[in-house]
Scaffold this active site. Structure first.
Site, short mmCIF file in Angstrom:
data_model
loop_
_atom_site.label_atom_id
_atom_site.label_comp_id
_atom_site.label_asym_id
_atom_site.label_seq_id
_atom_site.Cartn_x
_atom_site.Cartn_y
_atom_site.Cartn_z
N ASN A 126 0.83 -1.21 0.00
CA ASN A 126 0.00 0.00 0.00
C ASN A 126 0.86 1.26 0.00
O ASN A 126 0.61 2.19 0.77
CB ASN A 126 -0.95 0.00 1.21
CG ASN A 126 -1.85 -1.21 1.23
OD1 ASN A 126 -2.49 -1.53 0.23
ND2 ASN A 126 -1.90 -1.91 2.35
N ARG A 131 7.96 6.77 -1.88
CA ARG A 131 7.88 6.57 -0.43
C ARG A 131 8.59 5.29 -0.01
O ARG A 131 9.18 5.22 1.06
CB ARG A 131 6.43 6.55 0.03
CG ARG A 131 5.79 7.93 0.11
CD ARG A 131 4.36 7.85 0.62
NE ARG A 131 4.28 7.19 1.91
CZ ARG A 131 4.49 7.81 3.08
NH1 ARG A 131 4.79 9.09 3.10
NH2 ARG A 131 4.39 7.13 4.22
N ARG A 176 3.84 -0.63 9.24
CA ARG A 176 4.70 -1.74 8.80
C ARG A 176 5.80 -2.06 9.80
O ARG A 176 6.49 -3.07 9.65
CB ARG A 176 5.28 -1.44 7.43
CG ARG A 176 4.22 -1.13 6.37
CD ARG A 176 4.83 -0.52 5.12
NE ARG A 176 3.82 0.02 4.22
CZ ARG A 176 3.29 1.24 4.31
NH1 ARG A 176 3.71 2.06 5.28
NH2 ARG A 176 2.37 1.64 3.46
N LYS A 218 0.91 -11.76 -2.38
CA LYS A 218 1.62 -10.90 -3.34
C LYS A 218 3.05 -10.61 -2.87
O LYS A 218 4.01 -10.70 -3.65
CB LYS A 218 0.85 -9.61 -3.55
CG LYS A 218 1.44 -8.68 -4.60
CD LYS A 218 2.14 -7.50 -3.98
CE LYS A 218 2.67 -6.54 -5.02
NZ LYS A 218 3.29 -5.34 -4.42
N PRO A 235 3.73 -12.45 -9.10
CA PRO A 235 3.06 -11.50 -8.21
C PRO A 235 1.83 -10.87 -8.87
O PRO A 235 1.87 -10.50 -10.04
CB PRO A 235 4.14 -10.44 -7.95
CG PRO A 235 5.43 -11.13 -8.23
CD PRO A 235 5.14 -12.10 -9.33
N ASP A 237 -0.55 -7.74 -8.41
CA ASP A 237 -0.95 -6.47 -7.82
C ASP A 237 -2.09 -5.89 -8.66
O ASP A 237 -2.66 -6.56 -9.52
CB ASP A 237 0.24 -5.52 -7.73
CG ASP A 237 0.68 -5.00 -9.09
OD1 ASP A 237 0.32 -5.62 -10.12
OD2 ASP A 237 1.36 -3.96 -9.13
#
Length: 278
Positions: A126, A131, A176, A218, A235, A237
């Site tokens: 997310n 970032r 996280r 994922k 993966p 997404d």
């Protein structure tokens, strides 16, 4: 076959941009510690060392690199022994992959440090790439070994396992932090043996990673693909869900299963930059 030669203090990996494009490989979302410093040059930290890389016409220049380090560490890091030309040739029997390869064929799947990949993709959840890069950079600056005035190695499992959530204050990691600590504790204690993930049956490898708090399917697929060379991992997404819905509603072709992760990266990058999904 790996082809290279020494050029003064540098190593030239003799490979065309179609077989390894630094711009595509380092900017396609599989790694987060490289920056483009000029038109064809990149700088970053990989496996505890600063890499200075330049894309030349038919080679990639590794500045200040010795032959032993290149052969034993950084050729494997760039998956240099895998025949991507042959893999792409097989993919071109699929019209969608053929279209994607025309735009993305210089992508290679890196073989990054397993622990770094695990933590990086926990941070990626997310999140967006700027970032993610910032969070990883700050994490390394706070907990990693300094290897140059402004460059740091990735922190070890033992260091992160000893942390408390408030130790991550100001690192832009948000919720996280507890996931990172859980992963580090499991690895440091040997509860998760990362070395086993290179060769374990793929379902067992997936199950091992899913035991870590905050690691879902994922993230597990990303870790196995980009950190352990498990090219069959795929993966899923938001972008890949769009790809599958539009182009492969009946599932991804089984003929490409052993290299599905390589195909996924071509499709992922193509979807992000070249397909409107109208």
């Amino acid at each position: 076959m790996l082809k290279w030669k020494a050029d003064g203090n540098d190593i030239l990996w003799e490979i065309s941009p179609a077989e390894c494009s630094l711009a595509l490989t380092l900017n396609c979302g599989q790694c987060f510690r490289f920056e483009q410093v000029s038109e064809n040059a990149f700088e970053g930290v990989a496996l505890g060392r600063i890499l200075h890389l330049t894309q030349e016409e038919d080679a990639i220049r590794f500045r200040d690199m010795d032959a032993v380090s290149f052969i034993q560490i950084y050729a494997p890091y760039f998956d240099a022994e895998t025949d991507y030309a042959a893999i792409k040739s097989s993919f071109r029997t699929d019209p969608i992959l053929e279209k994607a390869i025309l735009q993305t064929e210089g992508i290679r799947i890196l073989r990054q440090d397993g622990f770094e990949t695990l933590i990086s993709f926990i941070i990626s959840q997310n999140n967006n790439i700027p970032r993610i890069k910032k969070g990883i950079r700050l994490l390394c600056e706070r907990f990693g070994e300094r290897i140059a005035p402004d460059k740091y190695a990735f922190p070890t499992p033992d260091i992160l396992a000893a942390c408390k959530p408030n130790d991550f204050s100001g690192l832009s990691l948000g919720y996280r932090d507890r996931y990172i600590i859980d992963a580090a504790k499991r690895v440091a204690a040997g509860d998760i043996c990362l070395n086993s993930l290179y060769t374990a049956p793929i379902e067992k490898a997936r199950t091992e990673l899913l035991r870590i708090i905050g690691v879902g399917p994922k993230v597990a697929e990303c870790v196995l693909l980009f950190g352990f060379g498990r090219h069959m991992c795929f993966p899923m997404d938001t972008w890949m869900k769009k790809v599958m819905k539009k182009y492969y509603p009946n599932g991804f072709p089984t003929a490409f299963r052993s290299n599905a992760g390589i195909a996924q990266q071509y499709l992922f990058h193509y979807a992000r930059y070249y397909d409107s999904f109208a």
